[in-house]
Design an enzyme around this catalytic site. Structure first.
Site, PDB file in Angstrom:
ATOM      1  N   ASP A   1       0.781  -1.238   0.000  1.00 21.58           N
ATOM      2  CA  ASP A   1       0.000   0.000   0.000  1.00 21.58           C
ATOM      3  C   ASP A   1       0.814   1.290   0.000  1.00 21.58           C
ATOM      4  OD1 ASP A   1       1.116  -0.001   2.501  1.00 21.58           O
ATOM      5  OD2 ASP A   1      -0.702  -0.642   3.534  1.00 21.58           O
TER       6      ASP A   1
ATOM      7  N   GLU B   1      -0.440  -9.173  -1.047  1.00 19.88           N
ATOM      8  CA  GLU B   1      -1.040  -8.568   0.147  1.00 19.88           C
ATOM      9  C   GLU B   1      -2.233  -7.691  -0.247  1.00 19.88           C
ATOM     10  OE1 GLU B   1       1.598  -7.546   3.720  1.00 19.88           O
ATOM     11  OE2 GLU B   1       0.527  -5.663   3.405  1.00 19.88           O
TER      12      GLU B   1
ATOM     13  N   GLU C   1      -2.226   5.067   3.010  1.00 19.44           N
ATOM     14  CA  GLU C   1      -2.151   3.647   2.645  1.00 19.44           C
ATOM     15  C   GLU C   1      -3.509   3.045   2.290  1.00 19.44           C
ATOM     16  OE1 GLU C   1      -0.668   4.968   5.308  1.00 19.44           O
ATOM     17  OE2 GLU C   1       1.473   4.673   4.931  1.00 19.44           O
TER      18      GLU C   1
ATOM     19  N   HIS D   1       6.066   5.325  13.070  1.00 22.82           N
ATOM     20  CA  HIS D   1       6.439   6.144  11.912  1.00 22.82           C
ATOM     21  C   HIS D   1       5.264   6.700  11.127  1.00 22.82           C
ATOM     22  CE1 HIS D   1       5.270   3.345   8.685  1.00 22.82           C
ATOM     23  NE2 HIS D   1       5.619   2.389   9.503  1.00 22.82           N
TER      24      HIS D   1
ATOM     25  N   ARG E   1       2.363   8.498   9.137  1.00 26.90           N
ATOM     26  CA  ARG E   1       2.128   9.927   8.893  1.00 26.90           C
ATOM     27  C   ARG E   1       1.030  10.480   9.795  1.00 26.90           C
ATOM     28  NH1 ARG E   1       4.700   9.149   4.049  1.00 26.90           N
ATOM     29  NH2 ARG E   1       5.356  10.999   2.946  1.00 26.90           N
TER      30      ARG E   1
ATOM     31  N   HIS F   1      12.834   5.196  12.764  1.00 25.64           N
ATOM     32  CA  HIS F   1      12.639   5.397  11.320  1.00 25.64           C
ATOM     33  C   HIS F   1      13.380   6.666  10.885  1.00 25.64           C
ATOM     34  CE1 HIS F   1      10.474   6.276   7.590  1.00 25.64           C
ATOM     35  NE2 HIS F   1       9.865   5.110   7.640  1.00 25.64           N
TER      36      HIS F   1
HETATM   37  C1  UD1 Z   1       6.476   4.831   3.619  1.00 30.58           C
HETATM   38  C2  UD1 Z   1       5.088   4.400   3.157  1.00 30.58           C
HETATM   39  C3  UD1 Z   1       4.343   3.726   4.287  1.00 30.58           C
HETATM   40  C4  UD1 Z   1       5.155   2.608   4.904  1.00 30.58           C
HETATM   41  C5  UD1 Z   1       6.543   3.123   5.270  1.00 30.58           C
HETATM   42  C6  UD1 Z   1       7.407   1.959   5.721  1.00 30.58           C
HETATM   43  C7  UD1 Z   1       4.060   5.852   1.490  1.00 30.58           C
HETATM   44  C8  UD1 Z   1       3.219   7.014   1.221  1.00 30.58           C
HETATM   45  N1  UD1 Z   1       4.323   5.569   2.766  1.00 30.58           N
HETATM   46  O1  UD1 Z   1       6.280   5.808   4.621  1.00 30.58           O
HETATM   47  O2  UD1 Z   1       3.139   3.198   3.777  1.00 30.58           O
HETATM   48  O3  UD1 Z   1       4.503   2.186   6.059  1.00 30.58           O
HETATM   49  O4  UD1 Z   1       7.160   3.703   4.122  1.00 30.58           O
HETATM   50  O5  UD1 Z   1       8.509   2.384   6.460  1.00 30.58           O
HETATM   51  O6  UD1 Z   1       4.475   5.187   0.570  1.00 30.58           O
HETATM   52  N2  UD1 Z   1      13.841   8.445   4.589  1.00 30.58           N
HETATM   53  C9  UD1 Z   1      15.207   8.435   4.608  1.00 30.58           C
HETATM   54  N3  UD1 Z   1      15.847   7.223   4.444  1.00 30.58           N
HETATM   55  C10 UD1 Z   1      15.168   6.046   4.277  1.00 30.58           C
HETATM   56  C11 UD1 Z   1      13.762   6.072   4.271  1.00 30.58           C
HETATM   57  C12 UD1 Z   1      13.121   7.279   4.422  1.00 30.58           C
HETATM   58  O7  UD1 Z   1      15.856   9.467   4.764  1.00 30.58           O
HETATM   59  O8  UD1 Z   1      15.803   4.999   4.129  1.00 30.58           O
HETATM   60  C13 UD1 Z   1      13.142   9.746   4.686  1.00 30.58           C
HETATM   61  C14 UD1 Z   1      12.670  10.223   3.292  1.00 30.58           C
HETATM   62  O9  UD1 Z   1      13.586  11.085   2.687  1.00 30.58           O
HETATM   63  C15 UD1 Z   1      11.361  10.930   3.575  1.00 30.58           C
HETATM   64  C16 UD1 Z   1      10.915  10.375   4.923  1.00 30.58           C
HETATM   65  O10 UD1 Z   1      11.967   9.577   5.438  1.00 30.58           O
HETATM   66  O11 UD1 Z   1      11.513  12.299   3.619  1.00 30.58           O
HETATM   67  C17 UD1 Z   1       9.651   9.555   4.805  1.00 30.58           C
HETATM   68  O12 UD1 Z   1       9.791   8.535   3.802  1.00 30.58           O
HETATM   69  P1  UD1 Z   1       8.535   8.162   2.855  1.00 30.58           P
HETATM   70  O13 UD1 Z   1       8.900   7.000   2.019  1.00 30.58           O
HETATM   71  O14 UD1 Z   1       8.066   9.374   2.156  1.00 30.58           O
HETATM   72  O15 UD1 Z   1       7.420   7.808   3.893  1.00 30.58           O
HETATM   73  P2  UD1 Z   1       7.413   6.771   5.082  1.00 30.58           P
HETATM   74  O16 UD1 Z   1       6.914   7.479   6.282  1.00 30.58           O
HETATM   75  O17 UD1 Z   1       8.719   6.087   5.165  1.00 30.58           O
HETATM   76  N1  UDP Z   2      11.837  -3.616  10.550  1.00 28.78           N
HETATM   77  C1  UDP Z   2      13.214  -3.637  10.354  1.00 28.78           C
HETATM   78  N2  UDP Z   2      14.002  -2.778  11.070  1.00 28.78           N
HETATM   79  C2  UDP Z   2      13.484  -1.889  11.953  1.00 28.78           C
HETATM   80  C3  UDP Z   2      12.071  -1.852  12.133  1.00 28.78           C
HETATM   81  C4  UDP Z   2      11.275  -2.723  11.402  1.00 28.78           C
HETATM   82  O1  UDP Z   2      13.720  -4.433   9.567  1.00 28.78           O
HETATM   83  O2  UDP Z   2      14.260  -1.136  12.578  1.00 28.78           O
HETATM   84  C5  UDP Z   2      10.999  -4.520   9.744  1.00 28.78           C
HETATM   85  C6  UDP Z   2       9.919  -5.286  10.473  1.00 28.78           C
HETATM   86  O3  UDP Z   2      10.369  -6.563  10.901  1.00 28.78           O
HETATM   87  C7  UDP Z   2       8.842  -5.417   9.404  1.00 28.78           C
HETATM   88  C8  UDP Z   2       9.011  -4.187   8.548  1.00 28.78           C
HETATM   89  O4  UDP Z   2      10.310  -3.682   8.849  1.00 28.78           O
HETATM   90  O5  UDP Z   2       9.096  -6.531   8.567  1.00 28.78           O
HETATM   91  C9  UDP Z   2       7.966  -3.154   8.857  1.00 28.78           C
HETATM   92  O6  UDP Z   2       8.282  -1.975   8.202  1.00 28.78           O
HETATM   93  P1  UDP Z   2       7.671  -0.579   8.612  1.00 28.78           P
HETATM   94  O7  UDP Z   2       7.228  -0.622  10.023  1.00 28.78           O
HETATM   95  O8  UDP Z   2       8.676   0.450   8.213  1.00 28.78           O
HETATM   96  O9  UDP Z   2       6.465  -0.404   7.588  1.00 28.78           O
HETATM   97  P2  UDP Z   2       4.941  -0.905   7.587  1.00 28.78           P
HETATM   98  O10 UDP Z   2       4.923  -2.373   7.771  1.00 28.78           O
HETATM   99  O11 UDP Z   2       4.245  -0.152   8.662  1.00 28.78           O
HETATM  100  O12 UDP Z   2       4.461  -0.469   6.251  1.00 28.78           O
END
Ligand code: UD1
Ligand code: UDP
Length: 370
Positions: free
Chosen positions: A99, A121, A135, A209, A211, A242
């Site tokens: 999602d 999924e 999502e 994490h 939003r 995160h």
């Molecule tokens: C995204 C997904 C969310 C999922 C989550 C898993 C969308 C809209 N949201 O949210 O569904 O639950 O990933 O973790 O697709 N960032 C870094 N380094 C990284 C990852 C992220 O710096 O490795 C920063 C990005 O630059 C960004 C912020 O974190 O500014 C948020 O990342 P983003 O992918 O936009 O949204 P998530 O909250 O991670």
């Molecule tokens: N996870 C990880 N390292 C972390 C936190 C979570 O590898 O520090 C793994 C966790 O086991 C799960 C996945 O990341 O498989 C969940 O990701 P996240 O919570 O970022 O996203 P969501 O599932 O909410 O979309």
């Protein structure tokens, strides 16, 4: 009859990578398929951690992540950049997962190219447009475009049927999160953070994490955690934070000076899942963690008002507690103090399948194209 089926995986974030990995691994061993892995790089460091853990080398890395990226910019960048790749490679099927913005945008792209879309999924629903945001709509829109639905549970199959998707194209497979756990969780395991935990202390694993929790939820939960740990000698919190800049800022502001809270960078998958397996309980707003916890036998306080994973609530592992500080404290104390409540949550059965979802998905794709 086709010789090999060309399957393109498109994903971009940590959880997508972890749950696609078992399918990619299974396909690599099966000569009916040619797999092409495209990562959008919506996440950078956190995606790379998961790719390393599962030893996956992408065929294409679009490297799209920007600081403070907006939903629109990720969506537009994914659609535009995938265009050329889909034109050139013309896969038989594009597989997307879950999602995220990548999931939705890749589905739109595949649709524009009239390529079959398989949604891994599929069918998870809260039926609340803005919760979780974005999502819930990403998965509804993806399911509108999809051709093959890999629903993890009967409940998700039923959700898809309620929306009148083609019954013959919906398959209950289990969740590949359980397949992934088979790669990662080991009896023999250690990590430097576990060495820092005092002997006999109980570990609470915390992640947050989402939003919709960034406005008030984080602060409300963190103040609750701070209060409760003051009252218990024997608990310590491990919190891999995160990389979202806002989450980083609030987490460090609340916990930098608290000895019993161990703030860490995001853990790689093997470390996270093994430490989770050694925790007392978990507090999270993550989706994936809600699926893994029942298999690990760990109670989860879900820091959200609703969930698209009701199976875990019905099984008894998950308890939805929202983010309101008093309620968070009350539920933490209940798990810390009441052995019966704890035991009931810790001994629930995993409702997400037998760890063979990937094999089932391969089989379904194979038969679809024969
Ligand atoms: C995204 C997904 C969310 C999922 C989550 C898993 C969308 C809209 N949201 O949210 O569904 O639950 O990933 O973790 O697709 N960032 C870094 N380094 C990284 C990852 C992220 O710096 O490795 C920063 C990005 O630059 C960004 C912020 O974190 O500014 C948020 O990342 P983003 O992918 O936009 O949204 P998530 O909250 O991670
Ligand atoms: N996870 C990880 N390292 C972390 C936190 C979570 O590898 O520090 C793994 C966790 O086991 C799960 C996945 O990341 O498989 C969940 O990701 P996240 O919570 O970022 O996203 P969501 O599932 O909410 O979309």
């Amino acid at each position: 009859m086709k010789n090999t089926i060309k399957v393109m995986f498109v994903f971009g974030t940590r959880p997508e990578a972890i749950k696609m990995a078992p399918i990619i691994k299974a396909m690599a061993k099966n000569n009916h398929f040619q797999e092409i892995v495209v990562v959008t790089g919506q996440h950078r460091e956190m995606l790379d951690q998961a790719l390393n853990d599962f030893k996956i080398v992408p065929d294409y890395d679009l490297n799209l992540m920007k600081n403070e990226q907006s939903l629109s910019s990720i969506t537009i960048d994914v659609i535009q950049t995938l265009d050329g790749i889909l034109d050139n490679d013309r896969p038989d099927i594009v597989l997307v997962h879950g999602d995220t913005a990548t999931t939705f945008a890749a589905s739109v792209s595949a649709f524009y190219h009239k390529i079959t879309i398989g949604h891994v999924e599929a069918g998870l629903r809260t039926w609340h447009k803005y919760s979780p945001f974005p999502e819930e709509m990403n998965r509804q829109l993806t399911d509108t475009l999809a051709d093959l639905y890999f629903a993890p549970t009967i409940q998700s199959q039923e959700n898809l049927l309620l929306e009148h998707h083609n019954r013959e194209h919906i398959f209950v497979t289990g969740n590949t999160a359980i397949d992934a756990l088979n790669y990662t969780v080991h009896k023999e395991y250690n990590h430097s953070v576990l060495d820092k935990i005092e002997k006999g202390h109980r570990i609470i694993m915390l992640t947050m994490h989402r939003r919709e929790n960034q406005e008030n939820g984080l602060e409300s939960v963190f103040s609750a955690v701070k209060n409760v740990i003051k009252q218990y000698e024997d608990i310590e919190v491990i919190f891999p934070v995160h990389l979202s800049p806002h989450v980083q800022e609030v987490a460090h502001r609340y916990f930098d000076d608290v000895d019993k809270v161990h703030l860490l960078p995001p853990l790689n998958t093997v470390d996270f899942q093994n430490i989770a397996a050694r925790s007392f309980f978990i507090m999270t707003d993550s989706g994936g963690v809600q699926e893994e916890a029942p298999s690990l036998g760990k109670p989860v306080l879900v820091l959200r008002d609703n969930t698209e994973r009701p199976e875990g609530v019905a099984a008894g592992t998950l308890k939805l507690i929202g983010t309101q500080s008093d309620n968070v404290q009350k539920n933490m104390r209940l798990l810390l103090d009441d052995k019966n409540v704890y035991q009931q949550m810790a001994s629930a059965k995993n409702p997400y399948g037998d760890g063979k979802a990937s094999e089932k998905i391969l089989d379904i794709i194979y038969h679809h194209f024969q």
